[in-house]
Design an enzyme around this catalytic site. Sequence first.
Site: not given
Length: 271
Positions: A185, A189
């Site tokens: 994640y 990002k």
Amino acid sequence: MNGSLSQHDQERLSTPYRDGPPEETVYLVTGASRGIGRGLIEAFLQRPKSTVVAWLRNVRTATPALSALTVAEGSRMIIVQLNSDSETDAQAAVQTLREEHGVTHLDVVVANAAMATNFGPASTMPLEHLQAHMMVNMYAPVLLFQATRLMLQQSKQQAKFVLIGAPISTITNMHDYSRAPLTAYGVSKLAANYMVRKFHFENKWLTAFIIDPGHVQTDMGDQGARLMGRPQAPTTVADSVAGICARIDEATKETTSGHFVIHTDGSQLPW
């Protein structure tokens, strides 16, 4: 990050233009069926003379709840299917907006859809999990901008492309999140942040930036909190959405574009 909004921000939430908008304002939000995305749809629909485009994965199941939202005078909602793991859906969705709904421009595009499903250390992270996160969290926002760029250029306001970011993606502050088992994640990002900042430099007409929404009480946010031994995330969806809207409203090319700002007060996060 948790924090309360100033009275000034709260007053601005439903009245971003004191003298009324110059024309219909068109907002587009991905991941619109729940959490922050749904909250943004609800907030934008309360603004007069607004077209609010909800892009989401499952139109059939999400439509009843979205259709029950309050709509301001002269405003409307358009619901369009978009799978963030598709390389072609964004272009197809833009074509649907043009041909079936008569939308000719976009003023604000919010790349909100994201995923966080792998919770192990970087040392043993399966490559397929990283690839899946890169598709949804980085490739999809890039495809979204590429698909909507020409419609954003037709805006008679200051066109804005906004990524809902995450402070876990900052290199400078990585020590603060080193215990969080969210490698796929975080790095996906981070890559998305780079691309949005690149859009800022390449497009002089565009205000492109990233907003930290806070650690929000969504499915993803609460799951992250439990991984860290907390019962739930500290920031309500309502507070997060109010701050996001305030930051979008005040954003300019000179002061905001190319930066990573905090939802509560617009201060900048380090890369």
